[in-house]
Design an enzyme around this catalytic site. Structure first.
Site, PDB file in Angstrom:
ATOM      1  N   ASP A  79      49.402 -37.223  73.106  1.00  0.00           N
ATOM      2  CA  ASP A  79      50.708 -36.470  72.565  1.00  0.00           C
ATOM      3  C   ASP A  79      50.430 -35.985  71.350  1.00  0.00           C
ATOM      4  OD1 ASP A  79      53.570 -35.409  72.221  1.00  0.00           O
ATOM      5  OD2 ASP A  79      53.666 -37.425  70.838  1.00  0.00           O
ATOM      6  N   ASP A 106      53.201 -34.304  68.442  1.00  0.00           N
ATOM      7  CA  ASP A 106      54.107 -34.668  67.571  1.00  0.00           C
ATOM      8  C   ASP A 106      54.579 -36.147  67.402  1.00  0.00           C
ATOM      9  OD1 ASP A 106      54.415 -31.823  66.611  1.00  0.00           O
ATOM     10  OD2 ASP A 106      54.983 -31.453  68.552  1.00  0.00           O
TER      11      ASP A 106
HETATM   12  C1  XBP Z   1      57.548 -32.633  70.242  1.00  0.00           C
HETATM   13  C2  XBP Z   1      58.750 -31.723  70.501  1.00  0.00           C
HETATM   14  C3  XBP Z   1      58.590 -30.165  69.938  1.00  0.00           C
HETATM   15  C4  XBP Z   1      58.644 -30.242  68.388  1.00  0.00           C
HETATM   16  C5  XBP Z   1      58.467 -28.772  67.934  1.00  0.00           C
HETATM   17  O1  XBP Z   1      57.685 -33.625  71.364  1.00  0.00           O
HETATM   18  O2  XBP Z   1      59.729 -32.033  71.118  1.00  0.00           O
HETATM   19  O3  XBP Z   1      59.496 -29.517  70.311  1.00  0.00           O
HETATM   20  O4  XBP Z   1      59.536 -30.936  68.005  1.00  0.00           O
HETATM   21  O5  XBP Z   1      57.730 -28.070  68.512  1.00  0.00           O
HETATM   22  P1  XBP Z   1      56.380 -34.303  71.835  1.00  0.00           P
HETATM   23  P2  XBP Z   1      58.313 -26.684  68.917  1.00  0.00           P
HETATM   24  O6  XBP Z   1      55.873 -34.900  70.971  1.00  0.00           O
HETATM   25  O7  XBP Z   1      57.154 -35.178  73.003  1.00  0.00           O
HETATM   26  O8  XBP Z   1      55.637 -33.401  72.734  1.00  0.00           O
HETATM   27  O9  XBP Z   1      59.074 -25.807  67.985  1.00  0.00           O
HETATM   28  O10 XBP Z   1      56.844 -25.760  69.086  1.00  0.00           O
HETATM   29  O11 XBP Z   1      58.480 -26.600  70.341  1.00  0.00           O
HETATM   30 MG    MG Z   2      55.538 -37.088  70.389  1.00  0.00          MG
END
Ligand code: XBP
Ligand code: MG
Length: 260
Positions: free
Chosen positions: A9, A11
């Site tokens: 993953d 973020d």
């Molecule tokens: C990450 C997200 C993303 C980021 C923002 O979740 O939910 O939406 O917060 O990115 P994970 P965008 O780590 O579970 O993948 O605004 O580009 O969507």
């Molecule tokens: Mg995440």
């Protein structure tokens, strides 16, 4: 199956991007668009239940701004606002504002040197992934990842299994040849729903209270030789931090084979 790939993953896992990255980028986009919306650290934690920036904006409007009427259609308005947000976020990344988490480069290097394939399964926008890797890890880092499954390429975002299924499909690997590395309950559910049973969770600032009881191992950080990881759940074999040997053991414990 022997371990063949690690699927990361982004973020919260590769970097702490949410609180001081995505959140202020959303706020900057709101200000630029003349909106008096502002997402506090606390509110953003609540909004993170909804994965995907555009989906999060839609949820916020429905829940907190029910009387808001965009000048154009809602989907177009959201897409435009999100595009502005992405520009702000990319600018922050290019300024080097968001470092990779501790132990990430060490583990990636170790896996790559051992011939373990690397992939990404994330909800965020593809440019965000490439730019984070380049600007926080180094210009060559994006090339280390054979597969980057990101954003709107699937219709259902995490916790749905789709993005992990896509990554597995592009790797041409079965789920039991892979370990997923995640930071959130939504991500854990997504990986498990794609039949990846070996999931390492590295909790992040917003996910410390998530339910990770179905993960294989849960730690606070990947850690390193001078910085042991704290284990919240499961057993971390080896030297007290997450290295490839420890990942092979957790993969084996979750049903894979552990031969080197
Ligand atoms: C990450 C997200 C993303 C980021 C923002 O979740 O939910 O939406 O917060 O990115 P994970 P965008 O780590 O579970 O993948 O605004 O580009 O969507
Ligand atoms: Mg995440």
């Amino acid at each position: 199956m022997d371990l063949a790939a690690l699927i990361f993953d982004v973020d919260g896992t590769l970097a702490e991007t949410e609180r001081d990255g995505h959140r202020p980028a959303f706020n900057a986009a709101f200000a630029e668009a003349g909106l008096d919306w502002s997402w506090s650290v606390e509110l953003y934690g609540e909004l993170l239940e909804v994965t995907g920036g555009k989906e999060r904006l839609r949820y916020y409007i429905q829940r907190f701004r029910p009387d808001f009427e965009p000048v154009r259609d809602l989907a177009g308005f959201i897409a435009d606002l999100h595009r502005r947000k992405t520009e702000h976020y990319l600018r922050m990344l290019r300024a080097g504002a968001i470092p990779l988490r501790s132990g990430v480069m060490r583990l990636l290097r170790e896996a790559r040197d051992a011939g373990i394939r690397l992939a990404i399964a994330t909800t965020t926008t593809p440019e965000n992934v490439t730019t984070l890797l380049e600007c926080s890890g180094g210009p060559d880092l994006p090339g280390w990842f054979e597969v980057v499954a990101a954003g709107d390429v699937v219709s259902a975002k995490k916790p749905a299994p789709d993005i992990y299924q896509l990554a597995l499909h592009q790797l041409e690997l079965p789920a039991d040849a892979c370990v997923a590395v995640e930071d959130s309950a939504n991500g854990l559910r997504s990986a498990l729903a794609a039949d990846i049973r070996a999931v390492l969770v590295v909790v992040s600032s917003y996910t410390q209270r998530d339910d990770f009881s179905s993960a294989t191992v849960v730690v606070d950080e990947l850690g390193g030789p001078d910085a042991p990881a704290h284990v919240f759940h499961g057993t971390l074999n080896g030297d007290g931090y997450v290295d490839l040997a420890a990942i092979r053991v957790l993969h084996g414990r979750a049903g894979g084979t552990t031969s080197q």
